[in-house]
Motif scaffolding. Structure first.
Motif, PDB file in Angstrom:
ATOM      1  N   ARG A 123       0.809  -1.221   0.000  1.00  0.00           N
ATOM      2  CA  ARG A 123       0.000   0.000   0.000  1.00  0.00           C
ATOM      3  C   ARG A 123       0.846   1.277   0.000  1.00  0.00           C
ATOM      4  NH1 ARG A 123      -4.629  -0.468   3.825  1.00  0.00           N
ATOM      5  NH2 ARG A 123      -5.395  -1.740   2.119  1.00  0.00           N
ATOM      6  N   PRO A 124       1.889   1.406   0.837  1.00  0.00           N
ATOM      7  CA  PRO A 124       2.705   2.630   0.767  1.00  0.00           C
ATOM      8  C   PRO A 124       3.421   2.783  -0.575  1.00  0.00           C
ATOM      9  CG  PRO A 124       3.163   1.450   2.788  1.00  0.00           C
ATOM     10  CD  PRO A 124       2.277   0.576   1.975  1.00  0.00           C
ATOM     11  N   ALA A 125       3.813   1.668  -1.176  1.00  0.00           N
ATOM     12  CA  ALA A 125       4.461   1.752  -2.488  1.00  0.00           C
ATOM     13  C   ALA A 125       3.483   2.275  -3.528  1.00  0.00           C
ATOM     14  CB  ALA A 125       5.003   0.389  -2.906  1.00  0.00           C
ATOM     15  N   LEU A 126       2.246   1.819  -3.459  1.00  0.00           N
ATOM     16  CA  LEU A 126       1.235   2.278  -4.405  1.00  0.00           C
ATOM     17  C   LEU A 126       0.910   3.753  -4.188  1.00  0.00           C
ATOM     18  CD1 LEU A 126      -0.486   1.196  -6.684  1.00  0.00           C
ATOM     19  CD2 LEU A 126      -2.259   0.705  -5.018  1.00  0.00           C
ATOM     20  N   VAL A 127       0.809   4.171  -2.932  1.00  0.00           N
ATOM     21  CA  VAL A 127       0.562   5.588  -2.629  1.00  0.00           C
ATOM     22  C   VAL A 127       1.733   6.438  -3.120  1.00  0.00           C
ATOM     23  CG1 VAL A 127       0.353   7.251  -0.737  1.00  0.00           C
ATOM     24  CG2 VAL A 127      -0.978   5.155  -0.700  1.00  0.00           C
ATOM     25  N   GLY A 128       2.952   5.947  -2.925  1.00  0.00           N
ATOM     26  CA  GLY A 128       4.128   6.687  -3.387  1.00  0.00           C
ATOM     27  C   GLY A 128       4.179   6.826  -4.888  1.00  0.00           C
ATOM     28  N   VAL A 129       3.838   5.761  -5.608  1.00  0.00           N
ATOM     29  CA  VAL A 129       3.847   5.820  -7.072  1.00  0.00           C
ATOM     30  C   VAL A 129       2.781   6.794  -7.566  1.00  0.00           C
ATOM     31  CG1 VAL A 129       3.333   4.474  -9.149  1.00  0.00           C
ATOM     32  CG2 VAL A 129       4.877   3.559  -7.445  1.00  0.00           C
TER      33      VAL A 129
END
Length: 121
Positions: free
Chosen positions: A64-70
């Motif tokens: 989830r944090p990776a998706l938010v960051g992207v």
């Protein structure tokens, strides 16, 4: 030693967190906020996009944090590059020698198109 039929208590393992994913999230948010400071947010947004993509490709346990960051990084890069393109096209119009043949008319164009840019003596 334990009695037969009984198990020893072991606390559950802490959840695994991906440093790449968290870094991507932080850099994406910093990239969005940094756009207000003369496009300084585009560099962290680019790094956040790369880190988030790497975390997603590696199938990090904390996706989830990776998706938010992207997503935040992509939005910051789109807004920043669109605004930069718009400003440079306006500057290129003012620099057109066929439209504005002399220096005074070019200066007037710059003052008209960019009222927020103040000339320093």
């Amino acid at each position: 030693m334990t009695m037969p039929g009984y198990r020893t208590y072991s606390p559950p393992a802490p959840p695994r967190r991906s440093t790449l994913a968290r870094s991507s999230q932080v850099l994406g948010i910093v990239g969005l906020a940094g756009l207000a400071v003369c496009f300084a947010g585009m560099i962290p947004a680019l790094v956040g996009l790369v880190l988030g993509t790497v975390a997603l490709v590696r199938r990090a346990p904390d996706r989830r944090p990776a998706l938010v960051g992207v997503v935040c990084s992509a939005i910051a890069l789109l807004i920043g590059s669109g605004t930069l393109f718009w400003l440079l096209s306006k500057a290129a119009q003012c620099g057109d020698a066929a439209r504005y043949p002399d220096d005074v008319s070019r200066r007037n164009c710059v003052e008209r198109e960019f009222p927020f840019a103040q000339a320093t003596p």
